[in-house]
Design a protein around this motif. Structure first.
Motif, mmCIF file in Angstrom:
data_model
loop_
_atom_site.group_PDB
_atom_site.id
_atom_site.type_symbol
_atom_site.label_atom_id
_atom_site.label_comp_id
_atom_site.label_asym_id
_atom_site.label_seq_id
_atom_site.Cartn_x
_atom_site.Cartn_y
_atom_site.Cartn_z
ATOM 1 N N ALA A 117 11.355 11.944 -2.603
ATOM 2 C CA ALA A 117 11.659 11.059 -1.479
ATOM 3 C C ALA A 117 10.820 9.809 -1.623
ATOM 4 C CB ALA A 117 11.341 11.731 -0.146
ATOM 5 N N ASP A 118 11.345 8.708 -1.086
ATOM 6 C CA ASP A 118 10.688 7.421 -1.277
ATOM 7 C C ASP A 118 11.111 6.515 -0.126
ATOM 8 O OD1 ASP A 118 9.788 4.973 -2.151
ATOM 9 O OD2 ASP A 118 10.588 5.165 -4.166
ATOM 10 N N GLY A 119 10.176 6.099 0.693
ATOM 11 C CA GLY A 119 10.536 5.202 1.791
ATOM 12 C C GLY A 119 9.389 5.104 2.769
ATOM 13 N N THR A 120 9.665 4.540 3.944
ATOM 14 C CA THR A 120 8.629 4.559 4.968
ATOM 15 C C THR A 120 8.536 5.988 5.490
ATOM 16 O OG1 THR A 120 10.169 4.133 6.754
ATOM 17 C CG2 THR A 120 9.202 2.210 5.685
ATOM 18 N N ALA A 121 7.415 6.304 6.148
ATOM 19 C CA ALA A 121 7.263 7.655 6.689
ATOM 20 C C ALA A 121 8.425 7.960 7.641
ATOM 21 C CB ALA A 121 5.920 7.777 7.400
ATOM 22 N N ALA A 122 8.833 6.960 8.434
ATOM 23 C CA ALA A 122 9.924 7.174 9.393
ATOM 24 C C ALA A 122 11.223 7.502 8.666
ATOM 25 C CB ALA A 122 10.100 5.937 10.264
ATOM 26 N N GLN A 123 11.492 6.792 7.583
ATOM 27 C CA GLN A 123 12.729 7.072 6.827
ATOM 28 C C GLN A 123 12.698 8.480 6.230
ATOM 29 O OE1 GLN A 123 12.416 3.803 4.095
ATOM 30 N NE2 GLN A 123 13.849 2.528 5.251
ATOM 31 N N ILE A 124 11.527 8.885 5.765
ATOM 32 C CA ILE A 124 11.435 10.209 5.149
ATOM 33 C C ILE A 124 11.644 11.291 6.198
ATOM 34 C CG2 ILE A 124 9.837 11.797 4.000
ATOM 35 C CD1 ILE A 124 8.922 9.367 2.381
ATOM 36 N N LYS A 125 11.067 11.084 7.371
ATOM 37 C CA LYS A 125 11.274 12.060 8.445
ATOM 38 C C LYS A 125 12.755 12.128 8.802
ATOM 39 C CE LYS A 125 7.099 10.614 10.633
ATOM 40 N NZ LYS A 125 6.457 10.119 11.824
ATOM 41 N N ALA A 126 13.379 10.958 8.933
ATOM 42 C CA ALA A 126 14.790 10.935 9.345
ATOM 43 C C ALA A 126 15.671 11.568 8.279
ATOM 44 C CB ALA A 126 15.228 9.497 9.606
ATOM 45 N N THR A 132 0.870 -1.171 0.000
ATOM 46 C CA THR A 132 0.000 0.000 0.000
ATOM 47 C C THR A 132 0.906 1.219 0.000
ATOM 48 O OG1 THR A 132 -1.765 -1.126 1.170
ATOM 49 C CG2 THR A 132 -1.773 1.268 1.275
ATOM 50 N N VAL A 133 0.790 1.992 -1.051
ATOM 51 C CA VAL A 133 1.723 3.092 -1.287
ATOM 52 C C VAL A 133 0.962 4.410 -1.348
ATOM 53 C CG1 VAL A 133 3.301 4.053 -3.010
ATOM 54 C CG2 VAL A 133 3.328 1.620 -2.527
ATOM 55 N N ALA A 134 1.496 5.419 -0.672
ATOM 56 C CA ALA A 134 0.913 6.764 -0.764
ATOM 57 C C ALA A 134 1.737 7.605 -1.720
ATOM 58 C CB ALA A 134 0.908 7.425 0.615
ATOM 59 N N LEU A 135 1.049 8.299 -2.602
ATOM 60 C CA LEU A 135 1.698 9.260 -3.487
ATOM 61 C C LEU A 135 1.369 10.633 -2.910
ATOM 62 C CD1 LEU A 135 3.242 9.073 -6.171
ATOM 63 C CD2 LEU A 135 1.077 9.339 -7.351
ATOM 64 N N LEU A 136 2.378 11.235 -2.294
ATOM 65 C CA LEU A 136 2.155 12.461 -1.533
ATOM 66 C C LEU A 136 2.787 13.624 -2.280
ATOM 67 C CD1 LEU A 136 1.351 13.684 1.284
ATOM 68 C CD2 LEU A 136 3.629 13.080 2.062
ATOM 69 N N GLY A 137 2.049 14.718 -2.413
ATOM 70 C CA GLY A 137 2.661 15.859 -3.087
ATOM 71 C C GLY A 137 1.752 17.060 -3.021
ATOM 72 N N PRO A 138 2.309 18.247 -3.138
ATOM 73 C CA PRO A 138 1.489 19.463 -3.097
ATOM 74 C C PRO A 138 0.649 19.602 -4.370
ATOM 75 C CG PRO A 138 3.782 20.002 -3.598
ATOM 76 C CD PRO A 138 3.729 18.518 -3.363
ATOM 77 N N ASN A 139 -0.209 20.590 -4.414
ATOM 78 C CA ASN A 139 -1.014 20.858 -5.616
ATOM 79 C C ASN A 139 -0.107 20.976 -6.829
ATOM 80 O OD1 ASN A 139 -3.138 22.943 -3.718
ATOM 81 N ND2 ASN A 139 -3.775 21.093 -4.729
ATOM 82 N N GLY A 140 -0.546 20.347 -7.902
ATOM 83 C CA GLY A 140 0.196 20.507 -9.153
ATOM 84 C C GLY A 140 1.467 19.687 -9.241
ATOM 85 N N ALA A 141 1.694 18.764 -8.285
ATOM 86 C CA ALA A 141 2.939 17.986 -8.271
ATOM 87 C C ALA A 141 2.997 16.968 -9.407
ATOM 88 C CB ALA A 141 3.078 17.263 -6.934
ATOM 89 N N ILE A 181 5.725 7.852 -1.287
ATOM 90 C CA ILE A 181 6.508 8.411 -2.389
ATOM 91 C C ILE A 181 6.133 9.888 -2.475
ATOM 92 C CG2 ILE A 181 6.914 8.343 -4.880
ATOM 93 C CD1 ILE A 181 6.053 5.345 -4.702
ATOM 94 N N VAL A 182 7.100 10.742 -2.229
ATOM 95 C CA VAL A 182 6.810 12.185 -2.271
ATOM 96 C C VAL A 182 7.185 12.685 -3.653
ATOM 97 C CG1 VAL A 182 7.224 14.421 -1.203
ATOM 98 C CG2 VAL A 182 7.413 12.353 0.178
ATOM 99 N N ILE A 183 6.222 13.345 -4.326
ATOM 100 C CA ILE A 183 6.579 13.931 -5.613
ATOM 101 C C ILE A 183 6.360 15.440 -5.578
ATOM 102 C CG2 ILE A 183 6.152 11.807 -6.920
ATOM 103 C CD1 ILE A 183 3.789 13.084 -8.190
ATOM 104 N N ALA A 184 7.211 16.126 -6.291
ATOM 105 C CA ALA A 184 7.102 17.576 -6.431
ATOM 106 C C ALA A 184 7.618 17.925 -7.820
ATOM 107 C CB ALA A 184 7.945 18.277 -5.369
ATOM 108 N N ARG A 185 6.913 18.827 -8.478
ATOM 109 C CA ARG A 185 7.291 19.250 -9.822
ATOM 110 C C ARG A 185 7.526 18.057 -10.759
ATOM 111 N NH1 ARG A 185 9.553 21.872 -5.959
ATOM 112 N NH2 ARG A 185 11.505 20.717 -6.072
#
Ligand SMILES: Nc1ncnc2c1ncn2[C@@H]1O[C@H](COP(=O)(O)OP(=O)(O)OP(=O)(O)O)[C@@H](O)[C@H]1O
Length: 294
Positions: free
Chosen positions: A207-216, A31-40, A198-202
């Motif tokens: 960034a790509d990983g578990t939430a904990a890895q992304i925070k770290a 289960t993967v989240a694609l996270l990003g701001p508007n227009g990403a 998975i964080v996308i921008a532009r």
């Protein structure tokens, strides 16, 4: 086999490069989240994943096939940001109608239960609140028992209660070894309901990983304290410190090792430290750091 694979995928709309060289694979069962701001580029990526949009460059595969073939086999379910429901039908009739279009659908009662619609089954589809209509869209997206489920901002119109129930249903669905990819702006949702973010921008993966890895990965923790008017040379040389900000007598240190930083601060300096606080970088900090314009 990967459930989802993007290989060097770009999508251009005229002058706008909405997706820019996306490389991404998702193993089956995740289960993967694609996270990003508007227009990403989230919706554009999802459009290509569903075979609704063609990449300008690169290749998208779902379960080893072009997306439109996987969809034609009934292996992909989608809940998009909009989509009219047929108004004259009840929820039950509508869900049953759609499930019968698939070769191996879920049972009607199971769909209604998973989408928390059992109590609304006799309600006409045009007499639903926004959040209830979203739950019907979710029901329709799982009706064919797809192996890959794609949800574009699924909780957009839902209140807190609906959200909780929706995520329970999503988890129940994913628990059967299915692959789920959902797009969201909500950091907490990404954190709580996916096993990979998975964080996308532009249009690119930042960034790509578990939430904990992304925070770290986005700067560790923060040590803040009041210094008043004292000179503060050398804070950047303390162990673990990766960045120092001084603003009106308030010092903010980013550190990869807060214990070592604080110990050295008290033992190794003669500063008069007041109001010391240590906070974890939360996902929001990480998200802002990762997605801000460079
Ligand atoms: N049909 C289109 N024609 C022209 N530009 C488009 C089109 N669709 C999207 N765009 C542009 O492509 C970029 C990515 O848009 P997209 O909708 O994929 O982002 P998103 O991450 O889903 O955003 P949101 O969170 O706001 O839904 C944006 O700059 C957007 O303005």
């Amino acid at each position: 086999m990967n459930a989802i694979a993007f290989t060097d995928v770009s999508k251009r709309y005229g002058d706008v490069l909405a997706v820019d060289g996306l490389d991404l694979t998702v193993e089956a069962g995740r289960t993967v989240a694609l996270l990003g701001p508007n227009g990403a580029g989230k919706s554009t990526s999802i459009g290509m994943l569903l075979g609704l949009l063609r990449p300008t460059r690169g290749r998208v595969e779902v379960l080893g096939s072009p997306p439109e073939e996987a969809a034609a086999r009934g292996e992909v379910g989608a809940m998009l940001q909009s989509g009219e429901l047929i108004p004259e039908l009840t929820v039950r009739e509508l869900v049953d109608f759609v499930r019968r279009l698939y070769p191996r659908p879920l049972g009607l009662d199971e769909i209604l239960r998973t989408a928390d619609l059992t109590d609304l089954a006799r309600r006409r589809a045009d007499r639903l609140s926004g959040g209830q209509a979203q739950r019907v869209r979710f029901a329709l997206s799982i009706a064919g028992a797809p192996r890959v489920l794609v949800l574009d901002e699924p909780t957009a119109a839902m209140d807190v209660e609906s959200r909780l129930r929706f995520w329970e249903g999503m988890r129940a669905y994913a628990a059967g070894g299915r692959t789920v990819l959902f797009a969201t702006h909500y950091l907490e949702e990404a954190d709580e309901h996916s096993d990979r973010v998975i964080v996308i921008a532009r249009g690119r993966v930042v960034a790509d990983g578990t939430a904990a890895q992304i925070k770290a990965g986005a700067g560790g923790q923060t040590v803040r304290f009041t210094l008043g008017g004292q000179a503060a040379a050398g804070l950047d040389a303390l162990p673990g410190v990766t960045a120092v900000e001084l603003d009106a007598g308030l010092a903010t240190l980013r550190t990869a090792d807060p214990d070592a930083t604080v110990t050295a601060l008290y033992r190794g300096t003669s500063l008069d430290i007041r109001d010391l606080r240590i906070t974890g970088a939360d996902l929001e900090d990480a998200f802002l750091t990762l997605t801000q314009e460079v």
